[in-house]
Design a protein around this motif. Structure first.
Motif, PDB file in Angstrom:
ATOM      1  N   ILE A  98       0.880  -1.173   0.000  1.00 10.32           N
ATOM      2  CA  ILE A  98       0.000   0.000   0.000  1.00 10.32           C
ATOM      3  C   ILE A  98       0.914   1.218   0.000  1.00 10.32           C
ATOM      4  CG2 ILE A  98      -1.732   1.305   1.288  1.00 10.32           C
ATOM      5  CD1 ILE A  98      -2.447  -1.431   2.670  1.00 10.32           C
ATOM      6  N   GLU A  99       0.777   2.048  -1.014  1.00 10.21           N
ATOM      7  CA  GLU A  99       1.542   3.290  -1.065  1.00 10.21           C
ATOM      8  C   GLU A  99       0.599   4.438  -0.749  1.00 10.21           C
ATOM      9  OE1 GLU A  99       3.010   3.102  -5.093  1.00 10.21           O
ATOM     10  OE2 GLU A  99       4.915   2.277  -4.383  1.00 10.21           O
ATOM     11  N   ALA A 100       1.068   5.372   0.059  1.00 11.95           N
ATOM     12  CA  ALA A 100       0.263   6.540   0.395  1.00 11.95           C
ATOM     13  C   ALA A 100       1.171   7.756   0.472  1.00 11.95           C
ATOM     14  CB  ALA A 100      -0.466   6.337   1.719  1.00 11.95           C
ATOM     15  N   GLU A 101       0.692   8.846  -0.101  1.00 12.19           N
ATOM     16  CA  GLU A 101       1.423  10.111  -0.060  1.00 12.19           C
ATOM     17  C   GLU A 101       0.400  11.235  -0.022  1.00 12.19           C
ATOM     18  OE1 GLU A 101       4.511  12.717  -2.806  1.00 12.19           O
ATOM     19  OE2 GLU A 101       4.049  10.654  -3.366  1.00 12.19           O
ATOM     20  N   TRP A 102       0.502  12.093   0.981  1.00 15.15           N
ATOM     21  CA  TRP A 102      -0.407  13.229   1.050  1.00 15.15           C
ATOM     22  C   TRP A 102       0.399  14.517   1.134  1.00 15.15           C
ATOM     23  CZ3 TRP A 102       0.303  16.233   5.227  1.00 15.15           C
ATOM     24  CH2 TRP A 102       0.712  15.638   6.428  1.00 15.15           C
ATOM     25  N   GLU A 103      -0.248  15.596   0.660  1.00 18.19           N
ATOM     26  CA  GLU A 103       0.403  16.898   0.687  1.00 18.19           C
ATOM     27  C   GLU A 103      -0.645  17.994   0.802  1.00 18.19           C
ATOM     28  OE1 GLU A 103       3.732  19.479  -1.769  1.00 18.19           O
ATOM     29  OE2 GLU A 103       2.911  17.685  -2.697  1.00 18.19           O
ATOM     30  N   LEU A 111      -4.311  13.381  -1.468  1.00 15.50           N
ATOM     31  CA  LEU A 111      -3.798  12.061  -1.099  1.00 15.50           C
ATOM     32  C   LEU A 111      -3.678  11.237  -2.363  1.00 15.50           C
ATOM     33  CD1 LEU A 111      -3.215   9.661   0.912  1.00 15.50           C
ATOM     34  CD2 LEU A 111      -5.697   9.319   0.961  1.00 15.50           C
ATOM     35  N   GLN A 112      -2.483  10.735  -2.636  1.00 18.05           N
ATOM     36  CA  GLN A 112      -2.273   9.780  -3.718  1.00 18.05           C
ATOM     37  C   GLN A 112      -1.960   8.453  -3.063  1.00 18.05           C
ATOM     38  OE1 GLN A 112       0.826  11.481  -6.140  1.00 18.05           O
ATOM     39  NE2 GLN A 112      -0.623  12.801  -7.190  1.00 18.05           N
ATOM     40  N   GLU A 165      -6.195   9.253  -6.629  1.00 15.68           N
ATOM     41  CA  GLU A 165      -5.902  10.550  -6.038  1.00 15.68           C
ATOM     42  C   GLU A 165      -7.185  11.121  -5.455  1.00 15.68           C
ATOM     43  OE1 GLU A 165      -3.156  13.713  -7.676  1.00 15.68           O
ATOM     44  OE2 GLU A 165      -5.121  14.651  -8.035  1.00 15.68           O
ATOM     45  N   LEU A 166      -7.133  11.466  -4.190  1.00 12.37           N
ATOM     46  CA  LEU A 166      -8.240  12.134  -3.519  1.00 12.37           C
ATOM     47  C   LEU A 166      -7.824  13.565  -3.228  1.00 12.37           C
ATOM     48  CD1 LEU A 166      -8.572   9.005  -2.591  1.00 12.37           C
ATOM     49  CD2 LEU A 166     -10.180   9.990  -1.000  1.00 12.37           C
TER      50      LEU A 166
END
Length: 169
Positions: A98-103, A111-112, A165-166
């Motif tokens: 599970i990859e998660a990246e938020w900015e 959130l991607q 992408e959210l």
């Protein structure tokens, strides 16, 4: 520290938890640590797994990844941002990574993330006292739902396998 940090994140006191991490774990990093020490001064074990609380809590609270069903068949992604501007990471689960990246960026929070084959997710972004609209992959999320966790309110959307992408605006 493990229980204290977890409790702070869980009850919505992310900033207090982050300040604790910066003060204690930041101090050992400033002394050149490449491992987690048993105590802040470094007089005892300098490779002590029990002291690695921030690594556990980073995945669960800062990235927000947690199982909602056994084996991560259904998992949640509910990040806690505090004063951080971005975070990224990879969490292994039985179905894959599970990859998660938020900015935080204008006009809101993005959130991607990836959902491995054989799993599904409910992902959400914190409302932080305001209302917002949630976009999924560029379109308004049709099944958006507001949930309340002890750490805050989130607007969420259901995700199937793939990259998504959210965006909260």
């Amino acid at each position: 520290e493990y229980f204290a940090l977890g409790a702070l994140f869980e009850i919505g006191r992310a900033e207090a938890a982050l300040n604790n991490i910066r003060a204690h774990y930041g101090s050992i990093l400033s002394k050149g640590a490449t491992t987690v020490w048993e105590e802040w001064g470094g007089a005892t074990s300098q490779s002590h797994g029990w002291g690695a609380a921030p690594t556990c809590h980073a995945g669960r609270y800062i990235l927000g990844v947690e199982p909602l069903e056994p084996g991560f068949k259904l998992f949640g992604v509910f990040p806690t941002t505090g004063s951080l501007n971005k975070a990224s990471g990879r969490i292994p689960c039985p179905q894959g990574i599970i990859e998660a990246e938020w900015e935080k960026k204008a006009p809101g929070l993005t959130l991607q993330m990836s959902v491995p084959e054989g799993a599904s997710a409910r992902a959400g972004l914190p409302l932080d006292g305001a209302e917002g609209r949630l976009a999924l992959d560029g379109s308004l999320c049709r099944d958006a739902e507001i949930i309340t966790l002890r750490r805050g309110r989130y607007i969420t959307c259901r995700l199937e396998p793939g990259r998504h992408e959210l965006t909260l605006t």
